[in-house]
Design an enzyme around this catalytic site. Sequence first.
Site, mmCIF file in Angstrom:
data_model
loop_
_atom_site.group_PDB
_atom_site.id
_atom_site.type_symbol
_atom_site.label_atom_id
_atom_site.label_comp_id
_atom_site.label_asym_id
_atom_site.label_seq_id
_atom_site.Cartn_x
_atom_site.Cartn_y
_atom_site.Cartn_z
ATOM 1 N N LYS A 281 9.358 -79.686 12.160
ATOM 2 C CA LYS A 281 8.630 -78.872 11.815
ATOM 3 C C LYS A 281 8.628 -77.305 12.091
ATOM 4 C CE LYS A 281 5.487 -82.077 10.534
ATOM 5 N NZ LYS A 281 4.714 -82.744 9.553
ATOM 6 N N HIS B 233 4.743 -79.289 3.191
ATOM 7 C CA HIS B 233 4.873 -80.306 3.446
ATOM 8 C C HIS B 233 4.935 -81.470 2.716
ATOM 9 C CE1 HIS B 233 1.463 -82.287 6.330
ATOM 10 N NE2 HIS B 233 3.178 -83.064 6.865
ATOM 11 N N SER C 170 -2.501 -84.863 7.381
ATOM 12 C CA SER C 170 -2.488 -86.192 7.932
ATOM 13 C C SER C 170 -3.574 -87.075 7.297
ATOM 14 C CB SER C 170 -1.889 -85.688 9.530
ATOM 15 O OG SER C 170 -4.142 -85.339 9.802
#
Length: 608
Positions: free
Chosen positions: A222, A242, A264
């Site tokens: 990340k 992402h 997520s």
Amino acid sequence: MTINDIKHPKIKAWVEEVAKMCEPDNVYVCDGSKAEYDKLMQEMIKSGLATPLKKRPNSVLFRSQPSDVARVEGRTYIASTKEENAGPTNHWIDPNELKATMKGLYKGCMHGRTMYVIPFSMGPVGSKIAKNGIEITDSAYVVCNMDIMTRVGTAVLDVLGTNGEFVPCLHSVGKPLAKGESDNGDWPCADMEHKYISHFPEERTIWSYGSGYGGNALLGKKCFALRIASVLARDEGWLAEHMLILKLTSPSGEVKYVTGAFPSACGKTNLAMLIPTIPGWKVETIGDDIAWMKFGDDGRLYAINPENGFFGVAPGTSNDSNKNAMESIKENTIFTNCGLTEDGDIWWEGIGYPAKGELVDWHGNKKPAPAKDKSPKGEEIAHPNARFTAPAHQCPCIASEWEDPKGVPISAFLFGGRRPSTIPLVHQSRDWNHGVFLGSIVGSEVTAAVISDQVGQVRRDPFAMLPFCGYNMGDYFQHWINLGKKTTADKLPKIFYVNWFRKDADGNFMWPGYGDNSRVLAWIFDRCDNKDNFVETAIGYMPKDGAINTTGLDVSADAMKAITSVDKEGWLKEIKDIRENHYPKFGKHLPKELSAELDKLEANLKKM
């Protein structure tokens, strides 16, 4: 290899500077070989830090400290020269102040340890879309994970030559050892108050201290691939996102490449490795987490997966939810904070089968196996963020083009969140700016399992980049809008918003999800070819009645109608929330084009 084997003067000088500050017992330059990986892993097994798994060839289990189990967003900083440049969604500290603090921590922090120098490439070595980094670390665990997650070794130094650009990444677990002292098999890390994951965007530099876990320590992930790369992408005119990348092949053999950004717990990895339920369709994986995209000579966006492996969340992964992921981790895999079975295998909640006999939990304590593949909350055998690190080439559905240095041409972007109401199963933006608007409002609804006083509120995660954008997110929105002007509209990817998570009045999911999401992908595929399978609505283009293949599905006509129609009242509430709670955060940095899209949406809905 030694420091003297480094031919790049700047890299060599930086390594010597760090060695002088951190004072390791010795310095080792990694060559990325299998022999090197095996040697380091055997040393960690011998020390008690790693447990070999009898059931999985060349695979091991690590257990971290309870204070070091996930990304620490509260200790993650964007240290731009001006606070405004970091924006309202990042934690900011003055770079000079932060460097002074961290230099104090780094002084002598590698006593009793080896300092490893990891030359790595994000993306296929030598690709025009790839970038190079050098990570310095005192953790052999980090070296072995980086070996899987990136391309490590002498080939990277060869590409860098004597003056190639690189991102310096400095990491320490923050636990120096006194003479003769060892970790005694315990996971080394610092206290939470001394953990820092720091990014200096103007310098393209990453400094991390105190954590040995995941994205805090594997600085190619990340930190580089998104936070620093997003700044590089803004300045150089490309995208660091992402996003998963998948290859979709129709029954006639036509191929399209699709990316998708999801917060997520919204099924991103499952979608990347999906097994279609409609005959003749095929899904293959290019990447499951990150996409770097640059314009080709033909004006289209080409994407690479900058990673070389999967760093996946283990709990909930099963043969039912993601068979391809389960196949990918049968060997040559590093597991962290999973349970251990009596016969030498890993186990976690949601793995799809109960364990037998006794288990060792992620704390290292023996426990009787649960009757099913679940445990009471707070008593989990595996930590909820337990991970597997596996080579991407082991995935049964990995696409043959996944390492193509040119990248693959992208036809569609998907955005999505976990929304039990309002957002339909799928809709398409009318144009690029409308699509950027859809990306900017992505979010998931807070459930009772999270924070009781926020139940029903939408937690926004624009473009699924909220924790990962390395600069002011309002400027990030503007970067997306600017990119839309760099080529003709017909060459830009089409943009879609999907939602697999609509629920009925009784709280049951209305769409089956998983492999059946291929039915939505098929509709999207046809829309990329401008097929007449849509109707125009107040919120964008939506499937015509019957345009989504539901043959063999246990979904009623009423349910299909509900999830493929416009919820006027729900969308008006959505607009109110965006106008009052979301967009104001970005102040003068919010692009006027997005405010105009919001006004347009409201006007369209009021005409219904």
